[in-house]
Enzyme design. Structure first.
Site, PDB file in Angstrom:
ATOM      1  N   ARG A   4       1.503   7.125  -8.663  1.00  0.00           N
ATOM      2  CA  ARG A   4       1.856   6.203  -7.583  1.00  0.00           C
ATOM      3  C   ARG A   4       1.440   4.786  -7.946  1.00  0.00           C
ATOM      4  O   ARG A   4       0.335   4.559  -8.427  1.00  0.00           O
ATOM      5  CB  ARG A   4       1.189   6.614  -6.279  1.00  0.00           C
ATOM      6  CG  ARG A   4       1.804   7.860  -5.709  1.00  0.00           C
ATOM      7  CD  ARG A   4       1.570   7.999  -4.219  1.00  0.00           C
ATOM      8  NE  ARG A   4       2.020   9.307  -3.797  1.00  0.00           N
ATOM      9  CZ  ARG A   4       3.278   9.594  -3.454  1.00  0.00           C
ATOM     10  NH1 ARG A   4       4.197   8.652  -3.436  1.00  0.00           N
ATOM     11  NH2 ARG A   4       3.621  10.820  -3.103  1.00  0.00           N
ATOM     12  N   SER A   5       2.372   3.856  -7.681  1.00  0.00           N
ATOM     13  CA  SER A   5       2.112   2.453  -7.987  1.00  0.00           C
ATOM     14  C   SER A   5       3.005   1.615  -7.086  1.00  0.00           C
ATOM     15  O   SER A   5       4.122   2.035  -6.747  1.00  0.00           O
ATOM     16  CB  SER A   5       2.479   2.178  -9.450  1.00  0.00           C
ATOM     17  OG  SER A   5       2.653   0.798  -9.657  1.00  0.00           O
ATOM     18  N   LEU A  14       0.814  -1.216   0.000  1.00  0.00           N
ATOM     19  CA  LEU A  14       0.000   0.000   0.000  1.00  0.00           C
ATOM     20  C   LEU A  14       0.847   1.265   0.000  1.00  0.00           C
ATOM     21  O   LEU A  14       1.916   1.314   0.600  1.00  0.00           O
ATOM     22  CB  LEU A  14      -0.922   0.002   1.230  1.00  0.00           C
ATOM     23  CG  LEU A  14      -1.851  -1.215   1.345  1.00  0.00           C
ATOM     24  CD1 LEU A  14      -2.712  -1.100   2.593  1.00  0.00           C
ATOM     25  CD2 LEU A  14      -2.719  -1.372   0.103  1.00  0.00           C
ATOM     26  N   HIS A  15       0.353   2.276  -0.693  1.00  0.00           N
ATOM     27  CA  HIS A  15       1.025   3.577  -0.741  1.00  0.00           C
ATOM     28  C   HIS A  15      -0.060   4.643  -0.603  1.00  0.00           C
ATOM     29  O   HIS A  15      -1.258   4.320  -0.472  1.00  0.00           O
ATOM     30  CB  HIS A  15       1.814   3.726  -2.047  1.00  0.00           C
ATOM     31  CG  HIS A  15       1.029   3.372  -3.275  1.00  0.00           C
ATOM     32  ND1 HIS A  15       0.010   4.157  -3.760  1.00  0.00           N
ATOM     33  CD2 HIS A  15       1.090   2.300  -4.099  1.00  0.00           C
ATOM     34  CE1 HIS A  15      -0.500   3.606  -4.830  1.00  0.00           C
ATOM     35  NE2 HIS A  15       0.128   2.465  -5.063  1.00  0.00           N
ATOM     36  N   GLY A  20      -1.548   6.425  -2.630  1.00  0.00           N
ATOM     37  CA  GLY A  20      -2.643   6.324  -3.601  1.00  0.00           C
ATOM     38  C   GLY A  20      -3.766   5.457  -3.029  1.00  0.00           C
ATOM     39  O   GLY A  20      -4.944   5.831  -3.030  1.00  0.00           O
ATOM     40  N   HIS A  21      -3.388   4.283  -2.487  1.00  0.00           N
ATOM     41  CA  HIS A  21      -4.400   3.410  -1.865  1.00  0.00           C
ATOM     42  C   HIS A  21      -5.069   4.128  -0.689  1.00  0.00           C
ATOM     43  O   HIS A  21      -6.271   4.026  -0.485  1.00  0.00           O
ATOM     44  CB  HIS A  21      -3.755   2.131  -1.305  1.00  0.00           C
ATOM     45  CG  HIS A  21      -3.164   1.229  -2.332  1.00  0.00           C
ATOM     46  ND1 HIS A  21      -1.814   1.043  -2.466  1.00  0.00           N
ATOM     47  CD2 HIS A  21      -3.749   0.448  -3.276  1.00  0.00           C
ATOM     48  CE1 HIS A  21      -1.580   0.182  -3.432  1.00  0.00           C
ATOM     49  NE2 HIS A  21      -2.736  -0.198  -3.945  1.00  0.00           N
ATOM     50  N   GLN A  32      -9.346  -0.692 -16.217  1.00  0.00           N
ATOM     51  CA  GLN A  32      -9.895  -1.607 -15.199  1.00  0.00           C
ATOM     52  C   GLN A  32     -11.187  -1.028 -14.614  1.00  0.00           C
ATOM     53  O   GLN A  32     -12.188  -1.725 -14.453  1.00  0.00           O
ATOM     54  CB  GLN A  32      -8.850  -1.820 -14.109  1.00  0.00           C
ATOM     55  CG  GLN A  32      -9.380  -2.443 -12.835  1.00  0.00           C
ATOM     56  CD  GLN A  32      -8.279  -2.768 -11.848  1.00  0.00           C
ATOM     57  OE1 GLN A  32      -7.583  -3.749 -12.010  1.00  0.00           O
ATOM     58  NE2 GLN A  32      -8.123  -1.974 -10.800  1.00  0.00           N
ATOM     59  N   ARG A  70       4.543  -0.837  -7.963  1.00  0.00           N
ATOM     60  CA  ARG A  70       5.719  -1.220  -8.757  1.00  0.00           C
ATOM     61  C   ARG A  70       6.833  -0.168  -8.697  1.00  0.00           C
ATOM     62  O   ARG A  70       7.984  -0.493  -8.982  1.00  0.00           O
ATOM     63  CB  ARG A  70       5.324  -1.443 -10.221  1.00  0.00           C
ATOM     64  CG  ARG A  70       4.494  -2.694 -10.419  1.00  0.00           C
ATOM     65  CD  ARG A  70       4.300  -2.994 -11.896  1.00  0.00           C
ATOM     66  NE  ARG A  70       3.671  -4.295 -12.080  1.00  0.00           N
ATOM     67  CZ  ARG A  70       2.376  -4.505 -12.043  1.00  0.00           C
ATOM     68  NH1 ARG A  70       1.559  -3.501 -11.852  1.00  0.00           N
ATOM     69  NH2 ARG A  70       1.881  -5.724 -12.209  1.00  0.00           N
TER      70      ARG A  70
HETATM   71  O1  PAF Z   1      -6.021  -2.647  -8.998  1.00  0.00           O
HETATM   72  C1  PAF Z   1      -5.620  -3.634  -8.338  1.00  0.00           C
HETATM   73  O2  PAF Z   1      -4.799  -3.532  -7.419  1.00  0.00           O
HETATM   74  C2  PAF Z   1      -6.140  -5.013  -8.705  1.00  0.00           C
HETATM   75  O3  PAF Z   1      -6.309  -5.155 -10.072  1.00  0.00           O
HETATM   76  C3  PAF Z   1      -7.436  -5.378  -7.946  1.00  0.00           C
HETATM   77  C4  PAF Z   1      -8.581  -4.479  -8.350  1.00  0.00           C
HETATM   78  C5  PAF Z   1      -7.198  -5.290  -6.458  1.00  0.00           C
HETATM   79  C6  PAF Z   1      -7.846  -6.816  -8.293  1.00  0.00           C
HETATM   80  O4  PAF Z   1      -6.863  -7.730  -7.914  1.00  0.00           O
END
Ligand code: PAF
Length: 282
Positions: A186-187, A33-34, A36-37, A155, A189
């Site tokens: 932010r990611s 988590l960062h 952004g989350h 997505q 990765r």
């Molecule tokens: O965006 C993400 O982190 C993933 O694609 C999700 C929505 C948690 C599904 O695994």
């Protein structure tokens, strides 16, 4: 902070909340988590009585085994970070067995072509995996609202379509992209990038902003060609795709029409790590 691994345990708590007519927000994540989350989590806490954050690295959405192996994972760090935001969060961190019951595979979905372009074209099977896990999480939690970041805009559109097609009784809340100080989206990765490359990766957002500045006076094909030349001249980053699409169909366009909304989407490799980003153009 409650960390639950079993659906049954989770559902006991949820049943109590639901019996009291409490609203539930779900923030699905793959951990690492960062901030952004955390912006999604804060929005859910504002909108709902209770928030469930799921942490599950979903194997079926990875088309690349190496990427799955290297995906960062640290549940205690994630739960400490969530505790710093609020103690009203329930973490659902199931095992693969709990989710897939011994059959790690995805269902096949048809999202009217949304799943075929860009991420769908370059990551075969990715959106079947995403839709499979998101549907399973919706079933397990039964949220009133679920929160998704616009960094993964394709997505987000696909999940909206999933909700519409399956007639699910929940609201999808899109959340704006959070950026590092140089503009890099932010990611999880980003953690895998070396410091100098992470600093230089502000270039990706600069290209999106330049494309936005050109939009309206130059046609989409010329902008795409220009972006491609900029990446050819940059040794650090390898461009996988840059597209300008209508936000509803996600079909790449050459000419734009009035009264439609467009976005630019980009996927880039840096040090073997795949980074994506996008920007609203009008
Ligand atoms: O965006 C993400 O982190 C993933 O694609 C999700 C929505 C948690 C599904 O695994």
């Amino acid at each position: 902070m409650h960390v639950l691994q079993s659906k049954k345990e989770l559902q006991v708590i949820l049943a109590e909340w639901k019996s009291k007519k409490k609203s539930i927000g779900l923030v699905p994540t793959m951990g690492a988590l960062h901030s952004g989350h955390l912006s999604l989590v804060r929005k859910s806490l504002e909108d709902n009585d209770f928030t469930v954050v799921s942490i599950f690295i979903n194997p079926t959405q990875f088309n690349n085994k190496e990427d799955l192996k290297k995906y960062p994972s640290d549940l205690s760090k994630d739960s400490a970070l969530l505790t710093s935001v609020s103690d009203q969060i329930l973490i659902f961190a199931p095992s693969k067995l709990e989710i897939y019951n011994g059959n790690i595979s995805s269902k096949s979905f048809n999202f009217n072509g949304l799943e075929k372009v860009m991420e769908g074209e370059f990551r075969k099977g990715h959106f079947n995996g995403v839709a499979t896990i998101v549907e399973l999480l919706f079933e397990a939690v039964g949220p009133n609202r679920a929160y998704f970041g616009e960094k993964d805009f394709q997505q987000l559109q696909i999940i909206q379509k999933l909700v519409q097609q399956s007639n699910l009784d929940l609201e999808i809340i899109p959340c704006p992209i959070e950026r590092e100080s140089n503009g890099l989206a932010r990611s999880s990765r980003n953690e895998r990038l070396s410091k100098p490359t992470r600093e230089a990766a502000g270039f990706i957002y600069q290209m999106l902003k330049a494309a936005k500045a050109k939009f309206g006076t130059e046609n989409a094909k010329d902008i795409r060609d220009w972006v491609s030349i900029q990446f050819n001249e940059n040794q650090l980053f390898e461009l996988e795709y840059f597209e300008i699409t209508d936000i509803d169909t996600l079909i790449p366009v050459n000419q734009v029409q009035v009264n439609k909304e467009y976005r630019a989407f980009i996927a880039v490799y840096a040090e073997g790590i795949r980074l994506i980003d996008n920007i609203a153009l009008n």
